[in-house]
Enzyme design. Structure first.
Site, PDB file in Angstrom:
ATOM      1  N   SER A  98       0.779  -1.283  -0.077  1.00 29.46           N
ATOM      2  CA  SER A  98      -0.095   0.048   0.105  1.00 29.46           C
ATOM      3  C   SER A  98       0.730   1.346  -0.223  1.00 29.46           C
ATOM      4  O   SER A  98       1.687   1.518  -0.930  1.00 29.46           O
ATOM      5  CB  SER A  98      -0.760   0.021   0.861  1.00 29.46           C
ATOM      6  OG  SER A  98      -1.879   0.984   1.232  1.00 29.46           O
ATOM      7  N   ASP A 244      -1.439   1.526  -3.694  1.00 30.22           N
ATOM      8  CA  ASP A 244      -2.107   0.280  -4.508  1.00 30.22           C
ATOM      9  C   ASP A 244      -3.550   0.828  -4.844  1.00 30.22           C
ATOM     10  O   ASP A 244      -4.327   0.215  -5.420  1.00 30.22           O
ATOM     11  CB  ASP A 244      -2.248  -0.824  -3.474  1.00 30.22           C
ATOM     12  CG  ASP A 244      -3.024  -0.718  -2.248  1.00 30.22           C
ATOM     13  OD1 ASP A 244      -3.004   0.595  -1.757  1.00 30.22           O
ATOM     14  OD2 ASP A 244      -3.585  -1.504  -1.627  1.00 30.22           O
ATOM     15  N   ASP A 246      -6.246   1.866  -3.682  1.00 24.69           N
ATOM     16  CA  ASP A 246      -7.702   1.537  -3.310  1.00 24.69           C
ATOM     17  C   ASP A 246      -8.043   2.632  -2.563  1.00 24.69           C
ATOM     18  O   ASP A 246      -9.161   2.593  -2.128  1.00 24.69           O
ATOM     19  CB  ASP A 246      -7.575   0.089  -2.401  1.00 24.69           C
ATOM     20  CG  ASP A 246      -6.648   0.355  -1.145  1.00 24.69           C
ATOM     21  OD1 ASP A 246      -5.648   1.276  -1.089  1.00 24.69           O
ATOM     22  OD2 ASP A 246      -6.773  -0.735  -0.202  1.00 24.69           O
TER      23      ASP A 246
END
Length: 452
Positions: A98, A244, A246
């Site tokens: 992440s 990442d 998200d």
């Protein structure tokens, strides 16, 4: 034997490569994931970190050794992996750390339909198997190994998102996107293609060494470049994705950050227009404005603990249509209850492009209170300091105290939440009030006790 306590966290695997884990260990994780899920097939993807392709392939080998077929989708965002898990109805594994620095990597795992894998839903069993096999050797291979195949799902992922939010009729918008050299640089061009958007890309080159800034937009320092570019170009808004991709953070036309709580309220209102009377999940640190807007729109707000496993479990239990967190994680029933910053971004673009005013005016109706943001204090005795804060407010006649997640103290005019970090000797404080002066007063009162 490797010390897995250092890398197996509450929701995922994460550590420094190769010091804390490496490809042989990833292979064991792949075998353990196959064993625990009991699946005949899985899907695997990875981000742009230098170590990701090798770790991902090792994991796939481990699963295939036990007879499990593996679909590799290659470079992808985490929500693209969730899409593949949902669409193909397969357990999935995403190789990413992440927003962590370049030397880190990790695995986010899910069951079929993007259902989360955490300590209580399979991760503890996976860790136990990896520990056992690290000592005894890898398990016996299946008589017929699984097949490893490649599949590109990026176009299908983009089509699914665009089916959920119609942007074809919006007015033209200029949008600056800071991908932070992360996976947003991979997904944004395909998702935005053909839409009435003038895209100003920043740091779209996939580079897991993060040469421009950390891919963590939660830190205001990492938004500075985006804010400047929005102002320079006269853009309508800016979007920043983490490594990442998200999570998505929004800045308005003035370059000012928009609170994730305001985005949660905006998206909740849009989802409730599609699903009248629906349930919306919010964690205990989101603004008062979120449950207020949900009720005003005829929905039912449900408050829960911080963290995606709690949000997803509550969404599944209640059949909620949407969930949002203060950290810019946004969860959608139409996306297998998984979090996708990209879908939240499309909602913001649709809302902005569907009317004539600037974003700052649009979100003002959802941004109703003053807030401190999250303030971290390094504290050795977390329990002791938290207990001291509790005793200081316990006898206030206008205060309500609850322990849903840490300590929350609520009065008619303000609230604060004090939570211990799961991984560091930190206490995290969030304060919200009807005006900035009260925020400052309560913040200083609490910190004086915490840091005494």
């Amino acid at each position: 034997m490797p010390d897995l306590s250092q890398i197996v966290k509450a929701y995922d695997v994460r550590g420094v490569v190769p010091d804390q884990w490496d490809e042989p260990l990833a292979e064991l994780f792949g075998a353990a994931f196959a064993r625990v899920t009991g699946a005949a097939a899985i899907v695997v993807g990875h981000d742009m970190r230098p170590s990701s392709p090798g770790l991902s392939r090792a994991f796939a080998r481990g699963a295939a050794t036990l007879g499990v077929d593996v679909t590799e989708i290659g470079l992808c965002s985490t929500d693209q992996l969730y899409f593949a898990s949902g669409q193909l109805d397969l357990p999935g594994a995403m190789f990413t750390a992440s927003h962590n620095p370049a030397q880190y990597n990790g695995i986010k795992m899910c069951r079929a339909g993007a259902a989360p894998v955490g300590q209580d839903t399979g991760l503890a069993e996976i860790r136990a198997l990896v520990e056992e096999w690290s000592t005894t050797g890898t398990p016996a291979p299946a008589a017929t190994p699984g097949e490893i195949t490649r599949r590109d799902v990026l176009a299908d992922y983009a089509a699914h998102l665009r089916k959920l939010v119609d942007l074809t009729a919006i007015r033209p918008l200029k949008v600056v996107v800071d991908a932070g050299n992360g996976m947003g640089g991979h997904t944004v061009p395909t998702v935005f293609e053909g839409l009435p958007l003038e895209l100003v890309p920043m740091y779209f080159e996939l580079d897991g060494t993060f040469p421009n800034h950390e891919a963590n937009p939660l830190d205001p320092a990492n938004l500075v470049d985006l804010q400047a570019r929005v102002r320079e170009t006269g853009a309508d808004l800016g979007l920043a994705f983490d490594g990442d991709a998200d999570r998505c953070f929004v800045v308005d036309e003035r370059g000012e950050p928009v609170s994730p709580s305001a985005i949660t309220a905006l998206v909740a209102a849009r989802e409730l227009a599609k699903h009248p009377g629906g349930t919306v999940i919010h964690n205990c640190i989101t603004s008062w404005s979120v449950p207020e807007v949900v009720k005003e729109q005829g929905g039912k707000p449900v408050r829960t603990r911080v963290g995606h496993s709690f949000i997803k479990a509550e969404m599944a239990r209640t059949g909620a249509i949407f969930g949002g967190e203060h950290s810019a994680h946004y969860y959608f029933r139409d996306f297998w209850n998984a979090d996708t910053g990209m879908l939240a971004a499309l909602h913001v673009l649709a809302a902005l492009g569907g009317q004539e005013g600037p974003l700052s005016r649009l979100v003002a109706q959802y941004d109703r209170y003053a807030a401190s943001g999250e303030i971290n204090s390094t504290v050795e005795d977390q329990a002791g300091r938290a207990a001291a804060v509790r005793s200081a407010y316990a006898d206030r006649p206008d205060a309500d105290l609850d322990d849903l997640d840490g300590l929350t103290v609520t009065t008619p005019d303000w609230w604060f939440n004090l939570r211990a970090s799961n991984t560091e000797p930190l206490l995290r404080l969030n304060v919200e009030a009807r005006d900035a002066q009260t925020v400052t007063k309560i913040r200083d009162e609490v910190l004086a006790i915490v840091r005494a």
